[in-house]
Write an enzyme that holds these catalytic residues in place. Structure first.
Site, PDB file in Angstrom:
ATOM      1  N   SER A  83      50.472  14.816 -11.376  1.00 24.04           N
ATOM      2  CA  SER A  83      51.025  15.177 -12.681  1.00 24.04           C
ATOM      3  C   SER A  83      52.538  15.355 -12.666  1.00 24.04           C
ATOM      4  O   SER A  83      53.165  15.373 -13.721  1.00 24.04           O
ATOM      5  CB  SER A  83      50.366  16.461 -13.201  1.00 24.04           C
ATOM      6  OG  SER A  83      50.717  17.557 -12.373  1.00 24.04           O
TER       7      SER A  83
ATOM      8  N   LYS B 192      54.630  22.802 -12.768  1.00 21.83           N
ATOM      9  CA  LYS B 192      55.137  21.985 -13.885  1.00 21.83           C
ATOM     10  C   LYS B 192      56.625  22.254 -14.044  1.00 21.83           C
ATOM     11  O   LYS B 192      57.204  23.101 -13.381  1.00 21.83           O
ATOM     12  CB  LYS B 192      54.415  22.337 -15.203  1.00 21.83           C
ATOM     13  CG  LYS B 192      52.895  22.248 -15.163  1.00 21.83           C
ATOM     14  CD  LYS B 192      52.386  20.826 -15.057  1.00 21.83           C
ATOM     15  CE  LYS B 192      50.860  20.798 -15.028  1.00 21.83           C
ATOM     16  NZ  LYS B 192      50.341  19.432 -14.749  1.00 21.83           N
TER      17      LYS B 192
END
Length: 337
Positions: A116, A186
């Site tokens: 991701s 993230k």
């Protein structure tokens, strides 16, 4: 011949021989005196005579001290020399305590479990996370790559590997990433007070300013055209952050959890720290700086500041008009006497 022998014993020449005999007789005594004096001198004023009880005591104490000192000198080297196997458990214990303190207060290693964050991070990378600065009140900033605890079941249904005993111990002390902790990584896009929005394929905007995002995975668009969260406009509340993955079309980030209890936001209290370096593998070693696109002034202007900025030109314009209308009157009155 016999007379000579008798004369030699009892004649007048015997008087001349008496001193020699007296000297010979006295010499043993003198030798004895000299021996005594030399013995006394060699022993010194604190000699150990039989008629000096203090001397006996001193000699006894001196002898005891000497023997004790000799014993200490013999024992000291033995105390310094320790077996390696006896020191090894102590060294291991110190190393474990230091590792635990470092993991708790300084840095901790984390493993990247997915794609991701490509291409910034690859699956299997090991990153080091700064855990020190949050202790001094530092909060996440835009552009930082952060590790945070699962805020509201984002990892539900994701497969987890069962660690063995060694992995559990090494993960507990921080020498390996902990397999039991459910953490995510993230990039911070918005902080408290920011308005973040995506329309069409992009660009992504923060407080109305477009971001140039070179870190986005090649081939991806900054925004995803779908009806499950790819198109959005949100305002980040106090104490929260908005996060997104660099692989935009392969990241279930804040966009796709807007229906949870935090509306897709991540509480600052759940942030473990900022990832600062890729430590493993060696071929991937690199730092993780904040991209230049976040150096521009992205702060949201407060309503009061906007009102003041709009009022200043109006006030100046009104003042100029008043001065223009009053100037003829002043010139016509003349000077005061």
């Amino acid at each position: 011949m016999g007379d000579l022998a008798v004369g030699a014993r009892s004649g007048h020449g015997g008087s001349e021989e008496r001193p020699e005999r007296s000297d010979e007789a006295a010499s043993p005594a003198a030798e004895n005196v000299e021996d005594v004096e030399s013995a006394v001198n060699s022993e010194g004023p604190a000699g150990s005579g039989s008629d000096s009880p203090d001397g006996d005591a001193t000699d006894g104490e001196t002898g005891a001290r000497t023997s004790a000192d000799d014993g200490d000198q013999d024992e000291r080297p033995r105390k310094k020399q320790r077996s390696f196997w006896k020191e090894l458990p102590i060294l291991i214990g110190i190393a474990l305590v230091l590792a635990l303190l470092i993991k708790t207060f300084l840095v901790q290693a984390f493993s990247i479990p997915s794609d991701s964050m490509q291409n910034t991070l690859q699956e299997g990378d090991r990153v080091l996370v700064d855990k020190l600065t949050p202790w001094f009140g530092s909060e996440p900033e835009r552009g930082e790559v952060v590790v945070f605890h699962d805020p509201a079941g984002w990892l539900d249904g994701e497969p987890t590997l069962e660690p063995n005993a060694v992995q559990r111990v090494l993960g507990w002390i921080g020498l390996m990433p902990s397999a039991e902790e459910k953490d995510l990584i993230k990039r911070v896009i918005g902080v408290a007070g920011d308005t973040v929005e995506c329309k069409g394929t992009g660009p992504l905007k923060v407080n109305g300013k477009a971001l140039n995002e070179p870190y986005v995975y090649p081939g991806n668009t900054p925004c995803t055209v779908d009806d499950t969260g790819g198109q959005f406009k949100v305002k980040v509340p106090e104490g929260k952050i908005w996060v997104m993955g660099d692989h935009r079309q392969n990241s279930l980030d804040s966009r796709y959890h807007q229906n949870d209890s935090n509306k897709g936001m991540v509480p600052v209290s759940q942030v473990v720290g900022r990832a600062i370096v890729v430590a493993w593998p060696p071929t991937r070693w690199s730092t993780l700086p904040v991209p230049d696109t976040f150096d521009q002034n992205l702060s949201a202007a407060a309503p009061g500041a906007l009102g003041l900025a709009g009022a200043v030109p109006l006030v100046l314009w009104r003042r100029r008009r008043l001065l223009a209308t009053e100037s003829p009157r002043v010139s016509g009155t003349g000077t005061a006497g």
